[in-house]
Design a protein around this motif. Structure first.
Motif, PDB file in Angstrom:
ATOM      1  N   LEU A  15       0.920  -1.378  -0.090  1.00  0.00           N
ATOM      2  CA  LEU A  15       0.084   0.221  -0.022  1.00  0.00           C
ATOM      3  C   LEU A  15       0.985   1.237  -0.122  1.00  0.00           C
ATOM      4  CD1 LEU A  15      -2.753  -0.951   2.650  1.00  0.00           C
ATOM      5  CD2 LEU A  15      -2.816  -1.070   0.146  1.00  0.00           C
ATOM      6  N   VAL A  16       0.208   2.201  -0.547  1.00  0.00           N
ATOM      7  CA  VAL A  16       0.924   3.647  -0.647  1.00  0.00           C
ATOM      8  C   VAL A  16      -0.349   4.499   0.013  1.00  0.00           C
ATOM      9  CG1 VAL A  16       2.695   3.319  -2.324  1.00  0.00           C
ATOM     10  CG2 VAL A  16       0.216   4.141  -3.013  1.00  0.00           C
ATOM     11  N   LEU A  17       0.218   5.716   0.543  1.00  0.00           N
ATOM     12  CA  LEU A  17      -0.501   6.676   0.860  1.00  0.00           C
ATOM     13  C   LEU A  17      -0.687   7.891  -0.294  1.00  0.00           C
ATOM     14  CD1 LEU A  17       0.349   7.189   4.467  1.00  0.00           C
ATOM     15  CD2 LEU A  17      -1.855   6.556   3.824  1.00  0.00           C
ATOM     16  N   VAL A  18      -1.895   8.373  -0.553  1.00  0.00           N
ATOM     17  CA  VAL A  18      -2.095   9.364  -1.723  1.00  0.00           C
ATOM     18  C   VAL A  18      -2.854  10.709  -0.736  1.00  0.00           C
ATOM     19  CG1 VAL A  18      -3.271   9.910  -3.905  1.00  0.00           C
ATOM     20  CG2 VAL A  18      -2.376   7.864  -3.466  1.00  0.00           C
ATOM     21  N   PHE A  19      -2.330  11.713  -0.801  1.00  0.00           N
ATOM     22  CA  PHE A  19      -3.077  12.800  -0.241  1.00  0.00           C
ATOM     23  C   PHE A  19      -2.446  14.227  -0.673  1.00  0.00           C
ATOM     24  CE2 PHE A  19       0.819  11.461   2.078  1.00  0.00           C
ATOM     25  CZ  PHE A  19       1.574  12.785   2.258  1.00  0.00           C
ATOM     26  N   ASN A  20      -3.368  15.125  -0.350  1.00  0.00           N
ATOM     27  CA  ASN A  20      -2.920  16.728  -0.596  1.00  0.00           C
ATOM     28  C   ASN A  20      -2.034  17.283   0.309  1.00  0.00           C
ATOM     29  OD1 ASN A  20      -4.465  16.484  -3.108  1.00  0.00           O
ATOM     30  ND2 ASN A  20      -6.143  17.383  -2.071  1.00  0.00           N
ATOM     31  N   GLU A  68      -4.037   3.267  -1.521  1.00  0.00           N
ATOM     32  CA  GLU A  68      -3.971   2.689  -2.742  1.00  0.00           C
ATOM     33  C   GLU A  68      -2.983   1.691  -2.936  1.00  0.00           C
ATOM     34  OE1 GLU A  68      -5.682   3.804  -5.596  1.00  0.00           O
ATOM     35  OE2 GLU A  68      -6.525   5.729  -4.578  1.00  0.00           O
ATOM     36  N   TRP A  69      -3.093   0.765  -3.917  1.00  0.00           N
ATOM     37  CA  TRP A  69      -2.389  -0.304  -4.144  1.00  0.00           C
ATOM     38  C   TRP A  69      -1.124   0.092  -4.561  1.00  0.00           C
ATOM     39  CZ3 TRP A  69      -3.640  -4.116  -1.558  1.00  0.00           C
ATOM     40  CH2 TRP A  69      -4.933  -4.821  -1.471  1.00  0.00           C
ATOM     41  N   ALA A  70       0.228  -0.127  -4.046  1.00  0.00           N
ATOM     42  CA  ALA A  70       1.371   0.286  -4.499  1.00  0.00           C
ATOM     43  C   ALA A  70       1.807  -0.310  -6.048  1.00  0.00           C
ATOM     44  CB  ALA A  70       2.492  -0.414  -3.633  1.00  0.00           C
TER      45      ALA A  70
END
Length: 104
Positions: A15-20, A68-70
């Motif tokens: 997993l990865v993190l996606v953010f503003n 999100e999936w890496a």
């Protein structure tokens, strides 16, 4: 937000993190990161997939965080600036930890 970070830390290979993220100058950009660890003072140490290097992120400057999936990302990930109007207009309601979104 902390639950998302904890899950990403436990599943760091998947997993990865996606953010503003709003930097110290007030510029908002969308970040994709692989978390490494939490740092004292509400900061996250993570590998930024755009800059291809470790970065520290102040949690108070993060918004719209999701998992999100890496496997959906290949470095370098383009860093996109987010206009402030778009940021305010698209704030989603708070949600519980859900399954990451699959690639389209």
């Amino acid at each position: 937000m902390q639950a998302l970070i904890n899950r990403a830390l436990r599943q760091a290979d998947e997993l990865v993190l996606v953010f503003n993220y709003m930097d110290s100058k007030g510029v908002v950009s969308r970040r994709v990161v692989s978390p490494v660890r939490m740092i004292k003072g509400e900061r996250l140490m993570a590998l930024c997939l755009s800059r291809e290097e470790p970065r520290q992120f102040h949690l108070k400057r993060c918004s719209q965080m999701r998992l999100e999936w890496a496997s959906n990302f290949v470095m370098p990930v383009p860093m996109v600036r987010v206009p402030l109007e778009q940021l305010v207009a698209t704030l989603p309601p708070a949600k519980s930890v859900a399954e990451p979104q699959a690639a389209a």
